[in-house]
Structure formats: structure tokens, C-alpha cells
Design a protein around this motif. Structure first.
Motif, PDB file in Angstrom:
ATOM      1  N   MET A 130      -3.211 -10.340   9.461  1.00 51.95           N
ATOM      2  CA  MET A 130      -3.998  -9.190   9.905  1.00 51.95           C
ATOM      3  C   MET A 130      -5.391  -9.211   9.320  1.00 51.95           C
ATOM      4  SD  MET A 130      -1.525  -5.972   9.645  1.00 51.95           S
ATOM      5  CE  MET A 130       0.039  -5.970  10.485  1.00 51.95           C
ATOM      6  N   PRO A 131      -6.400  -9.569  10.126  1.00 55.23           N
ATOM      7  CA  PRO A 131      -7.769  -9.451   9.642  1.00 55.23           C
ATOM      8  C   PRO A 131      -8.143  -7.973   9.529  1.00 55.23           C
ATOM      9  CG  PRO A 131      -7.712 -10.378  11.879  1.00 55.23           C
ATOM     10  CD  PRO A 131      -6.305 -10.071  11.500  1.00 55.23           C
ATOM     11  N   TRP A 132      -8.703  -7.606   8.397  1.00 54.17           N
ATOM     12  CA  TRP A 132      -9.124  -6.208   8.206  1.00 54.17           C
ATOM     13  C   TRP A 132     -10.473  -6.214   7.480  1.00 54.17           C
ATOM     14  CZ3 TRP A 132      -8.202  -2.163  10.823  1.00 54.17           C
ATOM     15  CH2 TRP A 132      -8.502  -0.885  10.333  1.00 54.17           C
ATOM     16  N   ASN A 133     -11.518  -6.533   8.247  1.00 47.87           N
ATOM     17  CA  ASN A 133     -12.893  -6.567   7.750  1.00 47.87           C
ATOM     18  C   ASN A 133     -13.055  -7.580   6.611  1.00 47.87           C
ATOM     19  OD1 ASN A 133     -13.458  -4.592   9.740  1.00 47.87           O
ATOM     20  ND2 ASN A 133     -12.541  -3.068   8.413  1.00 47.87           N
ATOM     21  N   ASP A 134     -13.245  -7.143   5.377  1.00 45.71           N
ATOM     22  CA  ASP A 134     -13.431  -8.094   4.266  1.00 45.71           C
ATOM     23  C   ASP A 134     -12.125  -8.765   3.841  1.00 45.71           C
ATOM     24  OD1 ASP A 134     -16.018  -7.300   4.231  1.00 45.71           O
ATOM     25  OD2 ASP A 134     -15.794  -5.896   2.564  1.00 45.71           O
ATOM     26  N   TYR A 135     -11.018  -8.238   4.324  1.00 47.48           N
ATOM     27  CA  TYR A 135      -9.696  -8.725   3.903  1.00 47.48           C
ATOM     28  C   TYR A 135      -8.995  -9.483   5.023  1.00 47.48           C
ATOM     29  CZ  TYR A 135      -9.662  -5.840  -0.337  1.00 47.48           C
ATOM     30  OH  TYR A 135      -9.943  -5.308  -1.562  1.00 47.48           O
ATOM     31  N   ILE A 136      -8.086 -10.355   4.628  1.00 46.58           N
ATOM     32  CA  ILE A 136      -7.055 -10.834   5.557  1.00 46.58           C
ATOM     33  C   ILE A 136      -5.718 -10.518   4.874  1.00 46.58           C
ATOM     34  CG2 ILE A 136      -6.058 -12.775   6.807  1.00 46.58           C
ATOM     35  CD1 ILE A 136      -8.800 -14.197   6.546  1.00 46.58           C
ATOM     36  N   PHE A 137      -4.941  -9.634   5.479  1.00 45.88           N
ATOM     37  CA  PHE A 137      -3.613  -9.303   4.956  1.00 45.88           C
ATOM     38  C   PHE A 137      -2.610 -10.292   5.548  1.00 45.88           C
ATOM     39  CE2 PHE A 137      -5.383  -4.752   5.139  1.00 45.88           C
ATOM     40  CZ  PHE A 137      -5.850  -4.806   3.839  1.00 45.88           C
ATOM     41  N   VAL A 138      -1.751 -10.847   4.683  1.00 41.72           N
ATOM     42  CA  VAL A 138      -0.786 -11.852   5.151  1.00 41.72           C
ATOM     43  C   VAL A 138       0.610 -11.525   4.622  1.00 41.72           C
ATOM     44  CG1 VAL A 138      -0.266 -14.324   5.312  1.00 41.72           C
ATOM     45  CG2 VAL A 138      -2.632 -13.595   4.965  1.00 41.72           C
ATOM     46  N   GLY A 139       1.567 -11.453   5.535  1.00 43.95           N
ATOM     47  CA  GLY A 139       2.966 -11.298   5.137  1.00 43.95           C
ATOM     48  C   GLY A 139       3.546 -12.675   4.858  1.00 43.95           C
ATOM     49  N   THR A 140       4.331 -12.787   3.793  1.00 45.52           N
ATOM     50  CA  THR A 140       4.856 -14.113   3.429  1.00 45.52           C
ATOM     51  C   THR A 140       6.222 -13.960   2.765  1.00 45.52           C
ATOM     52  OG1 THR A 140       4.305 -16.177   2.264  1.00 45.52           O
ATOM     53  CG2 THR A 140       3.733 -14.143   1.140  1.00 45.52           C
TER      54      THR A 140
END
Length: 304
Positions: free
Chosen positions: A139-149
């Protein structure tokens, strides 16, 4: 040429790939099930029928048309599940990243070659073989990329573990200017209510500063708490175990103001409207039986 642009999950959508159910094939055999929820429905004799799923996906296509969004569909492969377009590839910024998907599903990417042909070849990225990743976890969220792992030693034992630590590292290398934040997810091959197949099964940002969240989807409480702090408790809609099972976090944003949601998500849809969102309700309960919903069946290519 398609000028890809995805910075986050909610900016105004302009172009998207929507999966297809038109040649989904017969009900799979039990040993062919990819996830515990499909398994449940195969055993119960309630696995979704092609006509019902086609009707549900056309309802989503109609919403996209209403908002003047360019929609691409995969070429239908006979007797092949091509509903979940999000799994096979994803876009971050102007890069099209191919997922290293379960081997049984490799033909799905070939079915969108007509889309890939419109992308600058320098922007198409194939990750190293050791990287396992699916778009539902990213999930790209502006300055972040959230990743489920899932990084447990028993990773290979879980058909429900789809994104590994090698993929998290690869994303860090590809996007050094972004903060890549990984979240360990709870996995189960057999109990659907104890399985977060992808990050978007227990979390999704909406609007500009809000989120839908399910605590039990996260293995590590501090990681869940980080998200609560990041979005602010007052901006979070916490879903129950039953609501997670029915995929309440797997809605899809057309813009910061407009969300496509399943019509049976009564509690969630009421809350969204109270927050000022326009909610486009569609029937999607049959597709949900395969442990995927609206976000899973869409692959955004361009957002403003």
C-alpha cells in the motif's frame, strides 16, 4: 502510452485494471483451494457461481463508468480464475512491478499483456525470484509504503503467506526515498477468521487521514498500535472478527471522497457516510467467498 502515477490509495482514480469472472471455470477441488475461506465454501457447496460473480463485477464496472474512469479488463482464459487483478502486479509512482505470484497463477499476467504493452518498458520491474509479493500486501501512502508480510521460519508451510522479507527489502531498494514499513500478519491455512491473507484484509487507508483496521490481523501488537497512532484513534474504524471475515476493510477508493463498498457492510457504510464520504454500494458477497473483495479485484494504474 500510459503515464502511470500512483502515490497513495485514495487520490482521484483515472485508469484501472478490473479483473474478470467470465471464464472462471468449475468449482475447484478441495486440494486446489488457495485460502481457507474458499475451502469452507467448497466443502459447504456454496462456492460462487460464474453468473453471479460476473454480475457483481459488472456493477463495479458501472460505477467506474459513472466516474469516467478508463477501465482495462484481462483477456479471458478458459476455466481460469482472473478475478483478483491486485495480486498479479501493482503500481507505485510510475513503476509497474510484477508480482512473483503462486506458480499456478502465472498465466494471469499474460492476460493483461495488452495493458503492459502501453507502459514504458523501462518502468516495468520484475523482482528477483527470491522475492514473493502480491499487490494485496502493498500500500503506497504518500511518503510511506505499507507492506504486509510474514517472516516466520514456517513461511513455506503457509499457502496464505504471500509476501516475504526479501520483497520488503527489494521495495526499500527500489524506493530509497520512501519509508517502507512492514507489518507481520496472522496466518492460517485452515481457519478463515484467523487468517489475514493480505494487509488489505485487515487494514486500509481511506480519505486523506482515516483508516479501517482489525487488530487481530496483526501478529505484533506494537505494529497495530503504530497504525493507531499514525492515523489517530478518532480517525479509525475498527472492524470485528466477523467483519474482517466478510472483508469489510477491502473497500476501494475512487477519490478521497468516494468509496465503493459492499452493500451488506451496514455498520461500515453508515460510519463512512457519517464521516462525509460518498458510498457507492455494490453487491460483492459472492466474490468475497474467495477471500477477496473490491481492492483485491482492482489494480489502479493512474491516480491524479
Amino acid at each position: 502510452m500510459l503515464e502511470l502515477n500512483i502515490q497513495n490509495e485514495t487520490s482521484r482514480l483515472r485508469a484501472v485494471v478490473l479483473g474478470t469472472a467470465e471464464s472462471n471455470g468449475p468449482t475447484p477441488k478441495l486440494e486446489e483451494a488457495y485460502d481457507p475461506k474458499s475451502r469452507e465454501h467448497i466443502i459447504a457447496g456454496t462456492y460462487p457461481k460464474i453468473d453471479d460473480m460476473v454480475m457483481e463485477m459488472e456493477a463495479v464496472a458501472a460505477v467506474f463508468e459513472k466516474y469516467n474512469i478508463k477501465v482495462f479488463r484481462p483477456n479471458a482464459i478458459k476455466d481460469y480464475n482472473q478475478i483478483f487483478a491486485r495480486d498479479i502486479a501493482f503500481v507505485i509512482e510510475d513503476k509497474f512491478i510484477k508480482s512473483n505470484i503462486l506458480p499456478d497463477r502465472e498465466r494471469e499476467i499474460e492476460a493483461i499483456q495488452h495493458v503492459i504493452d502501453q507502459i514504458d518498458v523501462k518502468k516495468i520491474i520484475t523482482l528477483p525470484e527470491a522475492c514473493h509479493v502480491e499487490g494485496g500486501d502493498v500500500m503506497p501512502w504518500n511518503d510511506y509504503i505499507f507492506v504486509g508480510t510474514y517472516s516466520g521460519e514456517d513461511y513455506p508451510d503457509y499457502i496464505t503467506a504471500r509476501t516475504n522479507k526479501h520483497a520488503v527489502e527489494a521495495l526499500r531498494e527500489l524506493f530509497p526515498h520512501k519509508k517502507v514499513k512492514a507489518f507481520e500478519l496472522r496466518k492460517s491455512n485452515t481457519v478463515a477468521k484467523e487468517n489475514a491473507l493480505h494487509l488489505d484484509c485487515c487494514f486500509q487507508p481511506i480519505g486523506t487521514n482515516k483508516a479501517i483496521l482489525h487488530k487481530n490481523g496483526f501478529l505484533i501488537e506494537e505494529e497495530y498500535n503504530w497504525l493507531v497512532t499514525f492515523f489517530g484513534k478518532e480517525n479509525i474504524f475498527e472492524i470485528t472478527k466477523d467483519e474482517m471475515y466478510h472483508m469489510n476493510s477491502n473497500v476501494f477508493s475512487i477519490s478521497p471522497e468516494v468509496i465503493i463498498s459492499e452493500r451488506n457492510f451496514t455498520r461500515l457504510n453508515k460510519w463512512l457516510r457519517a464521516q462525509g464520504f460518498t458510498v457507492e454500494e455494490v453487491p460483492y458477497a459472492e466474490i468475497a467467498k474467495q477471500e477477496g473483495l473490491l481492492r483485491c479485484s482492482t489494480m489502479p494504474l493512474i491516480r491524479d
